[in-house]
Enzyme design. Structure first.
Site, PDB file in Angstrom:
ATOM      1  N   GLU A   1      -2.573 -30.099  10.843  1.00  0.00           N
ATOM      2  CA  GLU A   1      -3.053 -29.175   9.758  1.00  0.00           C
ATOM      3  C   GLU A   1      -3.932 -28.192   9.772  1.00  0.00           C
ATOM      4  OE1 GLU A   1      -4.993 -29.762   5.338  1.00  0.00           O
ATOM      5  OE2 GLU A   1      -4.180 -31.498   6.200  1.00  0.00           O
TER       6      GLU A   1
ATOM      7  N   TYR B   1       0.957  -1.266  -0.016  1.00  0.00           N
ATOM      8  CA  TYR B   1       0.038   0.052  -0.012  1.00  0.00           C
ATOM      9  C   TYR B   1       1.035   1.344  -0.147  1.00  0.00           C
ATOM     10  CZ  TYR B   1      -4.707  -2.033   0.335  1.00  0.00           C
ATOM     11  OH  TYR B   1      -5.888  -2.635  -0.034  1.00  0.00           O
TER      12      TYR B   1
END
Length: 414
Positions: A243, A157
């Protein structure tokens, strides 16, 4: 009240969850884990120099902020000299393409070879990339001067019109790590927090001591800048890499880490850089084995391979981002029949799933492990997959009370 207590005892005595009767006392399982920890502590992690590849492959290292600043200033000086001499300027950028990557079986990870390409400001095909490279070098130098950290999103940005898309600024940031010869975290640019950790671990976070047994079921967010993490202490016997967030929360709420002393960590899916750095730091400083619990599908194995062997996109930093000798605990394709996972809890593999599985069978890091090849072949043959949550068909706590204890008891990992 007496009748209710009798009914509760009767229910406990008639526990008919599959394989519960096979479990031995916790003391037996703990002894197995102590043996596993001892063998992990005795193993040595090899480097590029150990296998004689330090001259033909490229690898970055952690650099102090003043050295990063000095490297950028030296690069700027060379650019200025080139412009003043009438030659314009260009960057020599290490190639991160697949053709410039190498899987080293002795290291069990992907590394970057030494081929480079020229990014010329005076060439219409490379002028934009050269401009972005120079702009990000300027921004990183500002961060070093101010000694502050920003996220990759913050960096994007600062000049949206030039970068256009964050993937472009992210890619050039990796290029700059290679050019400067430092890890991405040394550039003071970090990814947003994603991973979490819970269990038998204490560490300092920017001077504050954190006890991960007292962080609730949500765990402690893994710090995005690993350089502020230190003084790791633990009485754990192993690290359990999970996971998905759902399994992490189940194990955390059940205080699994107290019954079988461990540290539980998850990146909530695809592994991010901060979690990979944190996992390696724990492995290396605490000398603990790492056991992985992932879905029984090709993507679960891909996630496991990123932790263990590295990602192709960041092969230049595999020495810092990979955790050697991760063991695949579950859920493996062979577990579906072994643990009698109901048919309604198994999912048919899509054509893309099957293709991904076959592609994995062609990867060197899979071929190196015959047990992985056998499991993947079984998955592709049966065309079935299952998530960790499939175990919940036997009860919400089956994962923590039966499946994992039995896996540890039988040393059923590969």
């Amino acid at each position: 009240m007496a009748d209710k207590n009798k009914r509760r005892r009767a229910d406990a005595d008639s526990d008919n969850r599959p394989f519960k009767s096979k479990l031995k006392p916790d003391s037996v399982i703990l002894q197995t884990l102590k043996t596993l920890k001892s063998s992990a502590a005795a193993s040595k992690t090899l480097t590029l120099s150990d296998v004689g590849l330090s001259s033909t492959c490229r690898e970055v290292s952690d650099l102090p902020i003043d050295e990063v600043q000095s490297e950028i200033e030296s690069l700027a000086y060379r650019i200025a000299s080139s412009i003043l001499s009438g030659e314009g300027f260009s960057f020599s950028v290490p190639s991160r393409s697949a053709a410039n990557q190498l899987y080293v079986s002795e290291l069990d990870r992907i590394v970057l070879k030494d081929k480079s390409s020229v990014r010329n400001f005076g060439n219409v095909s490379t002028v934009r990339k050269a401009t972005i490279t120079l702009r990000i070098l300027q921004l990183v130098h500002q961060l070093c001067t101010s000694n502050i950290h920003v996220t990759k999103r913050d960096l994007f940005y600062t000049d949206v019109k030039l970068f256009q898309d964050q993937t472009q600024s992210d890619g050039v940031l990796d290029d700059i790590s290679c050019i400067v010869g430092c890890t991405r975290s040394s550039l003071n640019v970090v990814a947003a927090e994603k991973g979490v950790v819970v269990g038998r671990l204490m560490f300092s976070d920017n001077g504050d001591m954190i006890d991960c047994t007292k962080m609730g079921m949500g765990g402690k967010a893994i710090p995005p800048n690993i350089d502020r993490v230190g003084d790791m202490q633990s009485d754990a016997l192993y690290i359990l890499l999970v996971e998905k967030d759902a399994a992490f929360m189940r194990l955390s709420e059940d205080r699994f880490y107290n019954r079988f002393p461990c540290i539980i960590v998850t990146a909530k899916g695809q592994p991010d850089v901060a979690t990979r750095l944190f996992l390696r730091k724990m492995k290396m400083e605490l000398n603990l084995p790492v056991l992985a619990l992932v879905d029984s599908d090709p993507y679960g194995l891909k996630i496991l391979s990123v932790y263990g062997c590295g990602s192709k996109n960041m092969s230049y930093d595999s020495g810092n981002l990979t955790t050697p000798d991760i063991k695949w605990l579950g859920i493996r394709p062979s577990d579906l029949d072994k643990y009698k996972i109901p048919e309604q809890c198994r999912l048919p593999m899509t054509e893309q799933d099957i293709k991904t599985g076959k592609d994995l069978l062609e990867e060197d890091f899979v071929k190196k492990n015959p047990a992985w090849v056998e499991e993947l072949n079984l998955m592709v043959k049966t065309k079935q997959k299952a998530e960790i949550q499939a175990l919940s068909s036997f009860g919400f706590q089956y994962l923590s009370e039966v499946y994992l204890p039995l896996k540890l008891q039988e040393q059923d990992w590969i």
